[in-house]
Write an enzyme that holds these catalytic residues in place. Sequence first.
Site, PDB file in Angstrom:
ATOM      1  N   HIS A 134       2.933   4.610  -4.805  1.00 49.35           N
ATOM      2  CA  HIS A 134       2.943   5.771  -5.709  1.00 49.35           C
ATOM      3  C   HIS A 134       3.234   5.503  -6.655  1.00 49.35           C
ATOM      4  CE1 HIS A 134       6.992   4.209  -5.595  1.00 49.35           C
ATOM      5  NE2 HIS A 134       6.747   3.920  -3.866  1.00 49.35           N
ATOM      6  N   GLN A 158      15.530  -7.782  -2.665  1.00 51.85           N
ATOM      7  CA  GLN A 158      14.829  -8.325  -2.523  1.00 51.85           C
ATOM      8  C   GLN A 158      14.244  -9.523  -3.657  1.00 51.85           C
ATOM      9  OE1 GLN A 158      10.894  -6.947  -0.635  1.00 51.85           O
ATOM     10  NE2 GLN A 158       9.869  -7.020  -2.698  1.00 51.85           N
ATOM     11  N   GLU A 160      12.877  -2.393  -9.293  1.00 50.22           N
ATOM     12  CA  GLU A 160      13.995  -2.416  -8.567  1.00 50.22           C
ATOM     13  C   GLU A 160      14.431  -1.585  -7.721  1.00 50.22           C
ATOM     14  OE1 GLU A 160      16.071  -2.048 -12.714  1.00 50.22           O
ATOM     15  OE2 GLU A 160      15.911  -4.445 -12.588  1.00 50.22           O
ATOM     16  N   LYS A 161      13.594  -0.820  -7.165  1.00 53.31           N
ATOM     17  CA  LYS A 161      14.235  -0.142  -5.745  1.00 53.31           C
ATOM     18  C   LYS A 161      14.284  -1.168  -5.562  1.00 53.31           C
ATOM     19  CE  LYS A 161      13.358   3.039  -2.250  1.00 53.31           C
ATOM     20  NZ  LYS A 161      12.444   1.859  -1.554  1.00 53.31           N
ATOM     21  N   ASP A 162      13.509  -1.921  -4.869  1.00 56.95           N
ATOM     22  CA  ASP A 162      14.422  -3.215  -3.265  1.00 56.95           C
ATOM     23  C   ASP A 162      15.108  -4.477  -4.347  1.00 56.95           C
ATOM     24  OD1 ASP A 162      12.942  -2.104  -1.385  1.00 56.95           O
ATOM     25  OD2 ASP A 162      11.005  -2.296  -2.624  1.00 56.95           O
ATOM     26  N   GLY A 201       1.028  -1.326   0.273  1.00 60.77           N
ATOM     27  CA  GLY A 201      -0.021   0.051  -0.577  1.00 60.77           C
ATOM     28  C   GLY A 201       0.827   0.888   0.037  1.00 60.77           C
ATOM     29  N   ALA A 202       0.908   2.466   0.352  1.00 61.72           N
ATOM     30  CA  ALA A 202       1.127   3.456   0.114  1.00 61.72           C
ATOM     31  C   ALA A 202       1.414   4.016  -0.982  1.00 61.72           C
ATOM     32  CB  ALA A 202       1.999   3.832   1.035  1.00 61.72           C
ATOM     33  N   ARG A 239       8.230   5.496   2.017  1.00 63.99           N
ATOM     34  CA  ARG A 239       8.134   6.182   2.865  1.00 63.99           C
ATOM     35  C   ARG A 239       8.380   7.554   3.249  1.00 63.99           C
ATOM     36  NH1 ARG A 239      10.749   0.877   3.580  1.00 63.99           N
ATOM     37  NH2 ARG A 239      10.071   0.870   5.811  1.00 63.99           N
ATOM     38  N   HIS A 292       5.059   2.530  -8.195  1.00 66.15           N
ATOM     39  CA  HIS A 292       3.778   1.385  -8.010  1.00 66.15           C
ATOM     40  C   HIS A 292       3.321   1.290  -9.517  1.00 66.15           C
ATOM     41  CE1 HIS A 292       4.483   1.381  -3.778  1.00 66.15           C
ATOM     42  NE2 HIS A 292       5.101   0.562  -3.502  1.00 66.15           N
TER      43      HIS A 292
HETATM   44  O1  PAF Z   1       8.767  -4.831  -1.804  1.00 62.50           O
HETATM   45  C1  PAF Z   1       7.129  -4.905  -0.786  1.00 62.50           C
HETATM   46  O2  PAF Z   1       6.802  -3.599  -1.523  1.00 62.50           O
HETATM   47  C2  PAF Z   1       6.781  -6.043  -0.318  1.00 62.50           C
HETATM   48  O3  PAF Z   1       8.616  -6.084   0.302  1.00 62.50           O
HETATM   49  C3  PAF Z   1       5.958  -6.751   0.055  1.00 62.50           C
HETATM   50  C4  PAF Z   1       7.017  -7.673  -1.628  1.00 62.50           C
HETATM   51  C5  PAF Z   1       4.725  -6.166  -1.216  1.00 62.50           C
HETATM   52  C6  PAF Z   1       6.319  -7.878   0.667  1.00 62.50           C
HETATM   53  O4  PAF Z   1       4.960  -7.274   1.685  1.00 62.50           O
END
Ligand code: PAF
Length: 280
Positions: A34, A153, A148-150, A31-32, A187, A37
């Site tokens: 921008h 991850q 790719e910001k994360d 959520g939140a 954030r 997303h």
């Molecule tokens: O990148 C995120 O926003 C979160 O880590 C994800 C992949 C939605 C898992 O909660």
Amino acid sequence: MQVIKTISHLKEILDQARASKKSIGFVPTMGALHEGHASLVRQSVLENDITVVSIFLNPTQFNDPKDLERYPRTLVSDCELLEKCGAQIAFAPSVEEVYPETDTRTFSYPPTDTVMEGEKRPGHFNGVCQIVSKLFYITNPDNSYFGEKDYQQIAVIRRMVEDLRFKTRIIPCPVIREENGLAMSSRNTLLTKEEKNIAANIYKVLSESKNTQMSLKETESWVTDKINSIDGLVVEYFNIVNGLTLASIDSWNDTDNIVGCITVYCGKTPIRLIDHIRYK
Ligand code: PAF
């Protein structure tokens, strides 16, 4: 767009879609939402018959309860944005729906989940794997879109997909930046206007570091020192690593996939920001 709250309802709809040979694109979010997303959702809408976006603030990936508490919650405007982007389904379950019992599963994909964020936020990637694996089991998507910001991850999730043999394709999408270069992040809404301007220096310095003729280790120190010299910014780490495994490397000649990953604290609260730069 349908807003669905339960796993059984979502599965029912997606089973029908699959039976009619429709492809499913999936965008997991907390959520939140921008523009970053929105770009993932638009790409999924272009490439799939049905796009499902999950909106779930996953408690198991927060190792700091204060961070979870102050995370922005904006379900109504999130759904408006998703509708505009053309998503068909927003999946917004409760914590009880997703975790009727404590999730005790553990995941381990070193070095992707042990370095950098893995070291600084113990348990974070375990929580990410818990929720993303659950969401993959529920949605069984053809394509899954991650920003790719994360960067780290995505590396961890790729390993989990291989390990658990999910059939979904992981599609990494480029970082979307503010005009001043600041990587878009949920954030960022916690930063003041002035702090946002200060934070823009992170990407500025990262970009400049591509044009210095220094060794890899000198570049790490140069970036760290330069950002630390800016009032309001404190570097937690800046590591130049193998862009696939995230293992640390010593020289520019070690591999042809090299990325610098950074975490910086910004402002008085302070807010933790992450970014990265590709060197090759
Ligand atoms: O990148 C995120 O926003 C979160 O880590 C994800 C992949 C939605 C898992 O909660």
